[in-house]
Each structure stands twice: as structure tokens, then as C-alpha cells.
Write a protein that holds these residues in place. Structure first.
Motif, mmCIF file in Angstrom:
data_model
loop_
_atom_site.group_PDB
_atom_site.id
_atom_site.type_symbol
_atom_site.label_atom_id
_atom_site.label_comp_id
_atom_site.label_asym_id
_atom_site.label_seq_id
_atom_site.Cartn_x
_atom_site.Cartn_y
_atom_site.Cartn_z
ATOM 1 N N LYS A 104 -3.107 -8.684 2.056
ATOM 2 C CA LYS A 104 -2.892 -10.092 1.709
ATOM 3 C C LYS A 104 -4.217 -10.718 1.316
ATOM 4 C CE LYS A 104 1.139 -10.751 4.572
ATOM 5 N NZ LYS A 104 1.760 -11.420 5.689
ATOM 6 N N VAL A 105 -4.174 -11.491 0.236
ATOM 7 C CA VAL A 105 -5.357 -12.216 -0.235
ATOM 8 C C VAL A 105 -5.100 -13.694 0.039
ATOM 9 C CG1 VAL A 105 -6.815 -12.726 -2.216
ATOM 10 C CG2 VAL A 105 -5.742 -10.485 -2.012
ATOM 11 N N LEU A 106 -5.996 -14.319 0.809
ATOM 12 C CA LEU A 106 -5.840 -15.724 1.188
ATOM 13 C C LEU A 106 -7.015 -16.531 0.656
ATOM 14 C CD1 LEU A 106 -4.965 -14.972 4.898
ATOM 15 C CD2 LEU A 106 -3.346 -15.565 3.110
ATOM 16 N N PRO A 107 -6.766 -17.772 0.213
ATOM 17 C CA PRO A 107 -7.877 -18.594 -0.259
ATOM 18 C C PRO A 107 -8.771 -19.012 0.906
ATOM 19 C CG PRO A 107 -5.855 -19.870 -0.255
ATOM 20 C CD PRO A 107 -5.485 -18.465 0.106
ATOM 21 N N ALA A 108 -10.062 -19.099 0.652
ATOM 22 C CA ALA A 108 -11.012 -19.526 1.683
ATOM 23 C C ALA A 108 -10.934 -21.035 1.860
ATOM 24 C CB ALA A 108 -12.426 -19.118 1.288
ATOM 25 N N GLU A 109 -11.262 -21.502 3.037
ATOM 26 C CA GLU A 109 -11.302 -22.940 3.304
ATOM 27 C C GLU A 109 -12.613 -23.498 2.744
ATOM 28 O OE1 GLU A 109 -8.903 -24.804 4.742
ATOM 29 O OE2 GLU A 109 -7.651 -23.021 4.818
ATOM 30 N N VAL A 110 -12.496 -24.370 1.747
ATOM 31 C CA VAL A 110 -13.696 -24.954 1.123
ATOM 32 C C VAL A 110 -13.488 -26.442 0.887
ATOM 33 C CG1 VAL A 110 -14.473 -22.843 -0.007
ATOM 34 C CG2 VAL A 110 -12.845 -24.318 -1.165
ATOM 35 N N GLN A 111 -14.530 -27.079 0.357
ATOM 36 C CA GLN A 111 -14.442 -28.507 0.084
ATOM 37 C C GLN A 111 -13.470 -28.774 -1.064
ATOM 38 O OE1 GLN A 111 -18.378 -28.287 -0.909
ATOM 39 N NE2 GLN A 111 -19.129 -28.279 1.188
ATOM 40 N N LYS A 112 -13.037 -30.006 -1.178
ATOM 41 C CA LYS A 112 -12.021 -30.382 -2.159
ATOM 42 C C LYS A 112 -12.500 -30.173 -3.597
ATOM 43 C CE LYS A 112 -8.662 -33.958 -2.996
ATOM 44 N NZ LYS A 112 -8.147 -35.248 -2.644
ATOM 45 N N ARG A 113 -13.801 -30.365 -3.848
ATOM 46 C CA ARG A 113 -14.299 -30.240 -5.222
ATOM 47 C C ARG A 113 -14.230 -28.796 -5.738
ATOM 48 N NH1 ARG A 113 -19.590 -28.422 -5.319
ATOM 49 N NH2 ARG A 113 -20.606 -28.400 -3.294
ATOM 50 N N LYS A 141 -5.802 3.861 1.340
ATOM 51 C CA LYS A 141 -6.453 3.103 2.412
ATOM 52 C C LYS A 141 -7.383 2.070 1.796
ATOM 53 C CE LYS A 141 -7.345 7.090 4.697
ATOM 54 N NZ LYS A 141 -8.316 7.932 5.291
ATOM 55 N N VAL A 142 -7.382 0.864 2.356
ATOM 56 C CA VAL A 142 -8.276 -0.207 1.920
ATOM 57 C C VAL A 142 -9.182 -0.558 3.090
ATOM 58 C CG1 VAL A 142 -8.427 -2.594 1.107
ATOM 59 C CG2 VAL A 142 -6.597 -1.118 0.289
ATOM 60 N N GLU A 143 -10.487 -0.542 2.834
ATOM 61 C CA GLU A 143 -11.472 -0.864 3.856
ATOM 62 C C GLU A 143 -12.314 -2.040 3.352
ATOM 63 O OE1 GLU A 143 -15.163 1.379 6.089
ATOM 64 O OE2 GLU A 143 -13.670 2.587 5.030
ATOM 65 N N ILE A 144 -12.402 -3.097 4.165
ATOM 66 C CA ILE A 144 -13.147 -4.290 3.769
ATOM 67 C C ILE A 144 -14.455 -4.332 4.541
ATOM 68 C CG2 ILE A 144 -13.160 -6.801 3.778
ATOM 69 C CD1 ILE A 144 -9.847 -5.661 3.597
ATOM 70 N N LYS A 145 -15.553 -4.347 3.789
ATOM 71 C CA LYS A 145 -16.889 -4.456 4.391
ATOM 72 C C LYS A 145 -17.401 -5.875 4.146
ATOM 73 C CE LYS A 145 -17.586 0.082 5.117
ATOM 74 N NZ LYS A 145 -18.193 0.857 6.080
ATOM 75 N N GLU A 146 -18.623 -6.137 4.586
ATOM 76 C CA GLU A 146 -19.237 -7.459 4.424
ATOM 77 C C GLU A 146 -19.309 -7.893 2.951
ATOM 78 O OE1 GLU A 146 -21.158 -10.827 6.130
ATOM 79 O OE2 GLU A 146 -20.416 -9.086 7.217
ATOM 80 N N ASP A 147 -19.804 -6.989 2.086
ATOM 81 C CA ASP A 147 -20.035 -7.361 0.687
ATOM 82 C C ASP A 147 -19.277 -6.493 -0.310
ATOM 83 O OD1 ASP A 147 -21.500 -5.159 1.411
ATOM 84 O OD2 ASP A 147 -23.161 -5.594 0.051
ATOM 85 N N LYS A 148 -18.446 -5.547 0.168
ATOM 86 C CA LYS A 148 -17.715 -4.686 -0.758
ATOM 87 C C LYS A 148 -16.362 -4.270 -0.193
ATOM 88 C CE LYS A 148 -20.287 -0.682 0.840
ATOM 89 N NZ LYS A 148 -21.274 0.301 0.512
ATOM 90 N N ILE A 149 -15.533 -3.769 -1.100
ATOM 91 C CA ILE A 149 -14.201 -3.284 -0.748
ATOM 92 C C ILE A 149 -14.119 -1.823 -1.182
ATOM 93 C CG2 ILE A 149 -11.743 -3.517 -1.190
ATOM 94 C CD1 ILE A 149 -12.219 -6.474 -1.663
ATOM 95 N N ILE A 150 -13.638 -0.959 -0.303
ATOM 96 C CA ILE A 150 -13.488 0.455 -0.618
ATOM 97 C C ILE A 150 -11.996 0.777 -0.604
ATOM 98 C CG2 ILE A 150 -14.022 2.805 0.117
ATOM 99 C CD1 ILE A 150 -16.494 1.537 1.553
ATOM 100 N N GLU A 197 -2.815 -5.609 6.661
ATOM 101 C CA GLU A 197 -1.843 -5.598 7.752
ATOM 102 C C GLU A 197 -0.790 -4.540 7.460
ATOM 103 O OE1 GLU A 197 -0.358 -9.549 7.672
ATOM 104 O OE2 GLU A 197 -2.198 -10.416 8.486
ATOM 105 N N ASP A 198 -0.516 -3.682 8.386
ATOM 106 C CA ASP A 198 0.320 -2.479 8.279
ATOM 107 C C ASP A 198 0.381 -1.958 6.837
ATOM 108 O OD1 ASP A 198 1.988 -4.642 10.018
ATOM 109 O OD2 ASP A 198 2.922 -4.434 8.069
ATOM 110 N N LEU A 208 0.846 -1.195 0.000
ATOM 111 C CA LEU A 208 0.000 0.000 0.000
ATOM 112 C C LEU A 208 0.879 1.242 0.000
ATOM 113 C CD1 LEU A 208 -2.849 -0.844 2.540
ATOM 114 C CD2 LEU A 208 -2.998 -0.705 0.066
ATOM 115 N N PRO A 209 0.818 2.056 -1.059
ATOM 116 C CA PRO A 209 1.590 3.302 -1.076
ATOM 117 C C PRO A 209 1.036 4.290 -0.050
ATOM 118 C CG PRO A 209 0.712 2.762 -3.262
ATOM 119 C CD PRO A 209 0.104 1.824 -2.291
ATOM 120 N N ASP A 210 1.805 5.340 0.242
ATOM 121 C CA ASP A 210 1.361 6.369 1.188
ATOM 122 C C ASP A 210 0.096 7.042 0.671
ATOM 123 O OD1 ASP A 210 3.477 5.887 2.862
ATOM 124 O OD2 ASP A 210 4.771 7.393 1.919
#
Length: 189
Positions: free
Chosen positions: A52-61, A17-26, A47-48, A12-14
Motif C-alpha cells: 500500500k502506498v499512502l500519502p505523507a502528512e504535510v502542510q497544506k501548500r 518480495k518488497v523490502e523498504i529501506k531508509e532511502d531505497k526500495i528493493i 502487508e501480507d 504481490l504475486p508468489d
């Protein structure tokens, strides 16, 4: 089960700002503010000075879908961060004798070989500049905006008005685009 692209954190450059809501990203920055729907099948953590984008825990299929969405979500989020910090530009060249472009407010007026001038209203969030070209380029249109997808789609819609033809190369093309030329009638020997 991680995408190579998705693994990389987004710095994130100076002033951004990134804000994460329930259904959207600002995403807010010096150039403006983007509000986009949240990509599915991923978790996003701020984080500072990085995101970071992490994969969600889902079923194998669903594992292959998660891997694809992981990389896609990271690429989209990176484009949003770069857009609000630097912005995006796309330029088009108008080639053809007598072809003209003019800008009146937020309407682009193109005279490109039709019996009437074509008016193209620019979408909100995209600005344009029209300038004289050099060489065989009569005019150049430069589109600017913070949303990469919107700038690219606007450029494609303008190009669609008069795509370059293969014999003389007349029409609207992206700057630097190579047009495959055909020989025409006199070309057979």
C-alpha cells in the motif's frame, strides 16, 4: 487528498518480495532484482500479499504535490513488481530496402542507410533478439528486461538512430506505430 491510482493496493504475486529501506526500495522476483530510490512524499507499507502506498502528512501548500507523487509512486512500484515477475518487452520494426540488423553479443549492429554500420551497445539489464520480418518489415528487434523505464528508453534510443521518414516510411519504428505519410512531388494534381 488521495490519488485514484494511488488508492489501489498492489498485489504481490508468489515469489515476489518488497523490502523498504531508509532511502531505497528493493523488489525481488523470479526474473531478477530491482533496487530503486524511494519516492518522496509517500509512505509505503507491505502487508501480507499486497503493498500500500499512502500519502505523507504535510502542510497544506504541498497537498497537490503529495497527490501527484502518491499516484506516481504507486504506478512506479507496480511497474517494478510486474517487471520482476513477468518482465517487459518492446519491439521495433526496421523498414527499408537493404536495411539490416544483427546482434553480436550485447552490441546491435544496424545497417540503415548510412555509409557505415551503426553499433549500439545494449545497456545492462536489457537483452535483445533479432529476427526476420514479414511484408515490408525487413527485420524485427525485440527488447526484453525487468525495468520498464530502461527497456522503453533503449527502444527510443534505437529508434532515434533512423526515425521513420514521412514519404516512403523507411526507418526504425515501434511495432504497430502508424506513420503519417506525405504525398511527395507527384502528389499534387
Amino acid at each position: 487528498m488521495l490519488s485514484r491510482i494511488g488508492r489501489k493496493p498492489i498485489p504481490l504475486p508468489d515469489g515476489v518480495k518488497v523490502e523498504i529501506k531508509e532511502d531505497k526500495i528493493i523488489v525481488q522476483g523470479p526474473k531478477g532484482r530491482l533496487e530503486k530510490p524511494r519516492p518522496p512524499l509517500v509512505e509505503i507499507k507491505v502487508e501480507d500479499k499486497e503493498v500500500k502506498v499512502l500519502p505523507a502528512e504535510v502542510q497544506k501548500r504541498l497537498a497537490t504535490k503529495v497527490k501527484a507523487f502518491h499516484g506516481l509512486a504507486r504506478a512506479l512500484l507496480n511497474n517494478w513488481v510486474v517487471g520482476v515477475y513477468k518482465g517487459f518487452t518492446k519491439s521495433l520494426d526496421i523498414v527499408g530496402l537493404g536495411y539490416k540488423a544483427d546482434l553480436k553479443g550485447d552490441t546491435l549492429i544496424l545497417s540503415v542507410g548510412y555509409s557505415h554500420p551503426v553499433e549500439f551497445k545494449l545497456p545492462k539489464g536489457v537483452s535483445a533478439k533479432v529476427q526476420r520480418g514479414a511484408g515490408d518489415v525487413q527485420f524485427q528487434i525485440i527488447l526484453e528486461g525487468i525495468d520498464k523505464e530502461l527497456v522503453g528508453q533503449t527502444a527510443a534510443n534505437i529508434r532515434k538512430i533512423r526515425p521513420p521518414e514521412p514519404y516512403k516510411g523507411k526507418g526504425i519504428r515501434y511495432t504497430g506505430e502508424k506513420i503519417l505519410r506525405k504525398a511527395g512531388k507527384g502528389g499534387k494534381k
